[in-house]
Scaffold this motif. Structure first.
Motif, short mmCIF file in Angstrom:
data_model
loop_
_atom_site.label_atom_id
_atom_site.label_comp_id
_atom_site.label_asym_id
_atom_site.label_seq_id
_atom_site.Cartn_x
_atom_site.Cartn_y
_atom_site.Cartn_z
N UNK A 1 -7.51 62.09 -48.61
CA UNK A 1 -8.58 63.06 -48.85
C UNK A 1 -9.88 62.63 -48.17
N UNK A 2 -10.10 61.32 -48.09
CA UNK A 2 -11.26 60.82 -47.34
C UNK A 2 -11.14 61.23 -45.88
N UNK A 3 -9.96 61.07 -45.30
CA UNK A 3 -9.73 61.45 -43.91
C UNK A 3 -9.99 62.95 -43.73
N UNK A 4 -9.50 63.76 -44.67
CA UNK A 4 -9.72 65.22 -44.59
C UNK A 4 -11.21 65.54 -44.65
N UNK A 5 -11.95 64.83 -45.51
CA UNK A 5 -13.38 65.08 -45.64
C UNK A 5 -14.12 64.75 -44.34
N UNK A 6 -13.67 63.71 -43.67
CA UNK A 6 -14.28 63.35 -42.39
C UNK A 6 -13.99 64.42 -41.34
N UNK B 1 -13.27 67.52 -41.72
CA UNK B 1 -13.84 68.83 -42.03
C UNK B 1 -15.35 68.76 -42.28
N UNK B 2 -15.97 67.66 -41.94
CA UNK B 2 -17.39 67.46 -42.22
C UNK B 2 -18.24 68.54 -41.54
N UNK B 3 -19.15 69.13 -42.32
CA UNK B 3 -20.03 70.19 -41.84
C UNK B 3 -21.46 69.63 -41.77
N UNK B 4 -21.92 69.33 -40.58
CA UNK B 4 -23.22 68.68 -40.41
C UNK B 4 -24.38 69.51 -40.95
N UNK B 5 -24.38 70.80 -40.67
CA UNK B 5 -25.48 71.65 -41.13
C UNK B 5 -25.51 71.76 -42.65
N UNK C 1 -9.91 59.15 -37.29
CA UNK C 1 -10.55 60.36 -37.81
C UNK C 1 -12.01 60.46 -37.37
N UNK C 2 -12.72 59.34 -37.42
CA UNK C 2 -14.13 59.33 -37.00
C UNK C 2 -14.26 59.70 -35.53
N UNK C 3 -13.34 59.20 -34.71
CA UNK C 3 -13.40 59.48 -33.27
C UNK C 3 -13.03 60.93 -32.97
N UNK C 4 -12.08 61.48 -33.72
CA UNK C 4 -11.72 62.88 -33.53
C UNK C 4 -12.88 63.79 -33.90
N UNK C 5 -13.52 63.49 -35.03
CA UNK C 5 -14.58 64.37 -35.53
C UNK C 5 -15.89 64.22 -34.78
N UNK C 6 -16.30 62.98 -34.57
CA UNK C 6 -17.65 62.73 -34.03
C UNK C 6 -17.66 62.28 -32.58
N UNK C 7 -16.50 61.96 -32.03
CA UNK C 7 -16.43 61.52 -30.65
C UNK C 7 -16.88 60.07 -30.49
N UNK C 8 -16.71 59.53 -29.28
CA UNK C 8 -17.13 58.16 -29.00
C UNK C 8 -16.14 57.12 -29.51
#
Length: 404
Positions: A360-365, A367-371, A254-261
């Motif tokens: 739900x933790x995975x979903x929060x990651x 759908x994370x909205x940086x702004x 999930x972290x890699x999908x959302x934030x890359x790297x």
């Protein structure tokens, strides 16, 4: 119920008798003079190492000693003499006799946890309490209400009556310390020395920790740091398997999908719980899950990471000062509140997305909205009055010099 009350009363009596006997050793040590340039430090009742706010105060002192601006001698109480410390800091085995002698002959005490019940402080000695927490979901002291045991109150009050200065990094802590620390003395809003590195050392720590753990320099790290359970003096501190039963493979994905790297996860248990590690088969054959629980200083870790997940710990309220995303994973929320007391904030009051289940933790990651996170973090800092700016250690050492 009467049996429980009777058992607690007997336990308190035993602790009081032990404290009285130990106090005699301190009085005997009062035949030795107080040394005006002697400072004694400790972390986590001696079980910690070179860490937390005392470490960063020590670094500032050693820097000034080197410049010949000061000439303080630092002694550090430790249970394990094999811990690593700078050569200019003298490690002292934390036995009753050694503790009593060095505390009785020091002008300053600097700590992040309580003294031992029965400790006697001389009137010439000045005690700085840095505390190891700050803004937090986890209630402490009288904020725990009926969950705050009699023995916990007794020991907290005993120690707080010895404190000359309690340090604070926010308006919220300044207002909470009287109840949380059971303390009615002077509070100095110096900032938290352990947070200085989050302003001054991020690039350095990013490189240092990746090198030490053999991680590519361009890799990203998520810190997972669940807090302890229990801890009311008469009860054992613990951590349950469920609290670290995350599917770390799914988390990394999930972290890699959302934030890359490429992402790694650092697991960090509370310093007083590292002995429990062998009971948890949490590695799941994942080479990108790394245990950093034995590393003494949490601030170094937070300065090197790119995201933080915790349950009720203060770390997320400090780690987010670097701007990194923070997530709450509180899978045992109801049980925790029953044991510890009502949380200091409702989960919708804080800037961190909260989840009670792994999915739900995975979903929060994802759908994370940086702004939105930046905006919520800014508003929360203003609400609680966080004053951290990277100069807390300098302010504290200036205060030490003023009181020398």
């Amino acid at each position: 119920m009467n049996k429980e009350r009777s058992a607690e009363e007997q336990y308190i009596k035993r602790r009081k008798r032990k404290a009285i006997m130990q106090s005699f050793v301190y009085y005997l040590c009062h035949i030795f003079p107080v040394k005006r340039n002697k400072i004694v430090m400790w972390t986590f009742e001696g079980s910690g190492g070179y860490a937390c706010s005392p470490r960063y105060i020590a670094e500032e002192i050693l820097k000034r000693n080197k410049l010949k601006e000061t000439n303080y001698q630092i002694y550090w109480l430790v249970q394990d003499l094999n811990r690593e410390f700078p050569p200019d800091i003298k490690m002292i085995k934390d036995s009753l006799l050694m503790r009593a002698y060095h505390l009785s002959t020091a002008k300053f005490w600097i700590a992040n946890t309580r003294t031992f019940y029965g400790t006697i402080k001389r009137k010439e000695t000045i005690y700085f309490q840095t505390w190891h927490g700050s803004v937090s979901l986890k209630p402490i002291g009288k904020c725990r209400g009926s969950k705050f045991s009699k023995i916990a109150y007794l020991i907290s009050k005993y120690d707080s009556d010895l404190i000359d200065y309690a340090l604070s990094g926010s308006r919220w802590c300044t207002e909470m310390w009287p109840e949380g620390l059971v303390y009615d003395g002077k509070i100095k809003q110096t900032g938290s020395p352990r947070c200085d590195i989050l302003f001054n050392g991020v690039p350095k720590m990013h490189i240092k920790l990746r090198k030490e753990y053999g991680i590519p320099y361009d890799a990203k790290i998520c810190l997972y740091a669940p807090t302890f359970r229990g801890g009311s003096q008469a009860t054992a501190r613990s951590i349950n398997a469920g609290s670290i039963s995350l599917d770390f493979c799914e988390l990394i994905k999930a972290l890699e999908i959302k934030f890359g790297g490429t992402w790694y996860v650092f697991l960090r248990l509370h310093p007083q719980l590292t002995t429990y590690l062998e009971n948890f088969p949490f590695f799941q054959d994942n080479e990108r899950l790394i245990d950093v629980s034995q590393r003494p200083d949490m601030s170094e870790i937070m300065a090197a990471t790119d995201a933080i997940i915790t349950d009720y710990s203060t770390v997320i309220f400090e780690g987010f000062l670097t701007g990194q995303p923070g997530f709450i994973f509180a899978s045992d929320l109801e049980e925790y509140i029953l044991d510890r007391g009502t949380l200091m904030f409702d989960l919708d009051e804080i800037p961190f997305p909260s989840a009670l289940k792994t999915e739900d933790l995975i979903k929060n990651i994802l759908s994370f909205d940086e702004q939105q996170y930046k905006y919520n973090s800014k508003k929360f800092k203003e609400k609680v009055g966080i004053i951290e700016d990277g100069y807390a250690s300098k302010r504290v050492v200036d205060l030490i010099i003023k009181n020398t």
